[in-house]
Design a protein around this motif. Structure first.
Motif, PDB file in Angstrom:
ATOM      1  N   ARG A   1       0.839  -1.208   0.000  1.00 25.34           N
ATOM      2  CA  ARG A   1       0.000   0.000   0.000  1.00 25.34           C
ATOM      3  C   ARG A   1       0.870   1.253   0.000  1.00 25.34           C
ATOM      4  O   ARG A   1       0.560   2.240  -0.671  1.00 25.34           O
ATOM      5  CB  ARG A   1      -0.921  -0.012   1.209  1.00 25.34           C
TER       6      ARG A   1
ATOM      7  N   GLU B   1       2.294   1.595  -3.451  1.00 27.55           N
ATOM      8  CA  GLU B   1       1.249   2.043  -4.373  1.00 27.55           C
ATOM      9  C   GLU B   1       0.985   3.540  -4.206  1.00 27.55           C
ATOM     10  O   GLU B   1       0.854   4.287  -5.180  1.00 27.55           O
ATOM     11  CB  GLU B   1      -0.027   1.252  -4.132  1.00 27.55           C
ATOM     12  N   THR B   2       0.930   3.963  -2.933  1.00 28.08           N
ATOM     13  CA  THR B   2       0.713   5.389  -2.657  1.00 28.08           C
ATOM     14  C   THR B   2       1.874   6.231  -3.180  1.00 28.08           C
ATOM     15  O   THR B   2       1.670   7.283  -3.806  1.00 28.08           O
ATOM     16  CB  THR B   2       0.556   5.623  -1.145  1.00 28.08           C
TER      17      THR B   2
ATOM     18  N   GLU C   1       3.935   5.441  -5.592  1.00 22.19           N
ATOM     19  CA  GLU C   1       3.923   5.437  -7.064  1.00 22.19           C
ATOM     20  C   GLU C   1       2.889   6.418  -7.594  1.00 22.19           C
ATOM     21  O   GLU C   1       3.130   7.115  -8.590  1.00 22.19           O
ATOM     22  CB  GLU C   1       3.640   4.025  -7.578  1.00 22.19           C
ATOM     23  N   LYS C   2       1.726   6.474  -6.929  1.00 23.72           N
ATOM     24  CA  LYS C   2       0.714   7.451  -7.337  1.00 23.72           C
ATOM     25  C   LYS C   2       1.225   8.876  -7.140  1.00 23.72           C
ATOM     26  O   LYS C   2       1.028   9.744  -8.001  1.00 23.72           O
ATOM     27  CB  LYS C   2      -0.575   7.248  -6.536  1.00 23.72           C
ATOM     28  N   LEU C   3       1.892   9.076  -5.993  1.00 24.26           N
ATOM     29  CA  LEU C   3       2.446  10.405  -5.727  1.00 24.26           C
ATOM     30  C   LEU C   3       3.525  10.758  -6.754  1.00 24.26           C
ATOM     31  O   LEU C   3       3.577  11.896  -7.238  1.00 24.26           O
ATOM     32  CB  LEU C   3       3.040  10.455  -4.316  1.00 24.26           C
ATOM     33  N   ASP C   4       4.356   9.782  -7.077  1.00 20.74           N
ATOM     34  CA  ASP C   4       5.390  10.019  -8.088  1.00 20.74           C
ATOM     35  C   ASP C   4       4.766  10.381  -9.432  1.00 20.74           C
ATOM     36  O   ASP C   4       5.249  11.280 -10.136  1.00 20.74           O
ATOM     37  CB  ASP C   4       6.277   8.768  -8.242  1.00 20.74           C
ATOM     38  N   ALA C   5       3.690   9.631  -9.785  1.00 21.59           N
ATOM     39  CA  ALA C   5       3.008   9.913 -11.053  1.00 21.59           C
ATOM     40  C   ALA C   5       2.395  11.308 -11.037  1.00 21.59           C
ATOM     41  O   ALA C   5       2.469  12.058 -12.022  1.00 21.59           O
ATOM     42  CB  ALA C   5       1.928   8.865 -11.308  1.00 21.59           C
ATOM     43  N   GLN C   6       1.795  11.677  -9.889  1.00 19.65           N
ATOM     44  CA  GLN C   6       1.196  13.009  -9.772  1.00 19.65           C
ATOM     45  C   GLN C   6       2.255  14.096  -9.823  1.00 19.65           C
ATOM     46  O   GLN C   6       2.068  15.133 -10.467  1.00 19.65           O
ATOM     47  CB  GLN C   6       0.398  13.107  -8.474  1.00 19.65           C
TER      48      GLN C   6
ATOM     49  N   SER D   1       5.115  13.844 -11.287  1.00 18.80           N
ATOM     50  CA  SER D   1       5.595  13.892 -12.670  1.00 18.80           C
ATOM     51  C   SER D   1       4.637  14.691 -13.543  1.00 18.80           C
ATOM     52  O   SER D   1       5.066  15.513 -14.370  1.00 18.80           O
ATOM     53  CB  SER D   1       5.741  12.469 -13.218  1.00 18.80           C
TER      54      SER D   1
END
Length: 264
Positions: free
Chosen positions: A103, A106-107, A109-114, A116
């Motif tokens: 988790r 996943e969080t 990775e989402k933050l990294d994507a955001q 980016s």
């Protein structure tokens, strides 16, 4: 804290990935019989020691062993061999850690994507702001050019007005000359008829010159009025350009601050 991980499958890989982010924790070794396991590959990238045997665990250099295989025999062997020297977390505890770690990953990775996406958007906004700033500068240059043009036009109007005044003086003098010629022609009687025609034409030319000078003067007045309007519009354009430039600078500063915050 120094940790050894036994099992380099999905769970061990997730645990290794999460622990590698912590400065307080050092993963001393990850063990798996499969040398191609994902956790082994990740450990090599992270410069973490790898092994295929639990015999390579150094209890003196290990505070905790995380058993991530879920195999009962492996867990029993670890307890028998290292239970007195190290804290051992069994597969159930490892599963709990793995779930939390997944988790967390996943969080992240989402933050990294955001982050980016924010950085990409910031870059696009920054480029557009630079284009706006350039266009504002171009508008400013055009405004300066128009100001110079209107100033030159005003000088030409002043010069033209001087010429019109000079023409008016000449017209007045010609009218006086024509009037005197008519008077002399009347005195000459029959002999002055031809001279009277010439005097009338001179008088007519003077009137036409005067009217022409008046028309030119009216045009110059209208032109001066229009130039004044242009000057007013140039002032408004400068004000709007400055507002646009100030807004662009504010947005640029906000974007730069956002980028700094996302980078930290």
């Amino acid at each position: 804290m120094k940790v050894a991980i036994v099992g380099a499958g999905k769970g061990g890989t997730a645990i290794l990935k999460s622990l590698a982010r912590l400065d307080e924790v050092h993963v001393s070794v990850i063990i798996d019989t499969n040398v191609n396991a994902s956790g082994i590959k990740l450990a090599k990238k992270l410069n973490v020691d790898t092994s295929t045997s639990i015999e390579d665990i150094n209890p003196v250099d290990t505070d905790m062993i995380i058993e991530a295989t879920g195999i009962e025999n492996v867990a029993n062997t670890l307890h028998d061999k290292y239970g007195d020297d190290c804290k051992i977390i069994d597969s159930q505890g490892a599963f709990l850690i793995m779930t939390l770690v997944e988790r967390d990953i996943e969080t992240l990775e989402k933050l990294d994507a955001q982050m980016s996406a924010i950085n990409e958007t910031s870059l696009v906004v920054q480029n557009r702001l630079e284009e706006i700033a350039t266009s504002v500068e171009d508008i400013h240059n055009v405004s300066e050019m128009l100001v110079n043009t209107t100033e030159a036009s005003n000088k030409y109007i002043e010069e033209s007005d001087k010429i019109v005044q000079y023409v008016n003086k000449i017209a007045q003098q010609i009218k006086i000359l024509g009037l005197n010629a008519n008077i002399e022609a009347a005195r000459a009687g029959e002999y002055g008829k031809g001279f009277s025609v010439v005097a009338s034409e001179i008088q007519k030319l003077a009137n036409e010159s005067e009217n022409f000078a008046k028309e030119i003067n009216d045009i110059l007045v209208k032109l001066s009025t229009e130039i004044e309007k242009i000057n007013n519009e140039i002032d408004n354009l400068k004000k709007l350009s400055q507002v646009q430039l100030d807004a662009s600078n504010s947005v640029s500063a906000a974007v730069e601050k956002l980028k700094e915050e996302t980078d930290n």
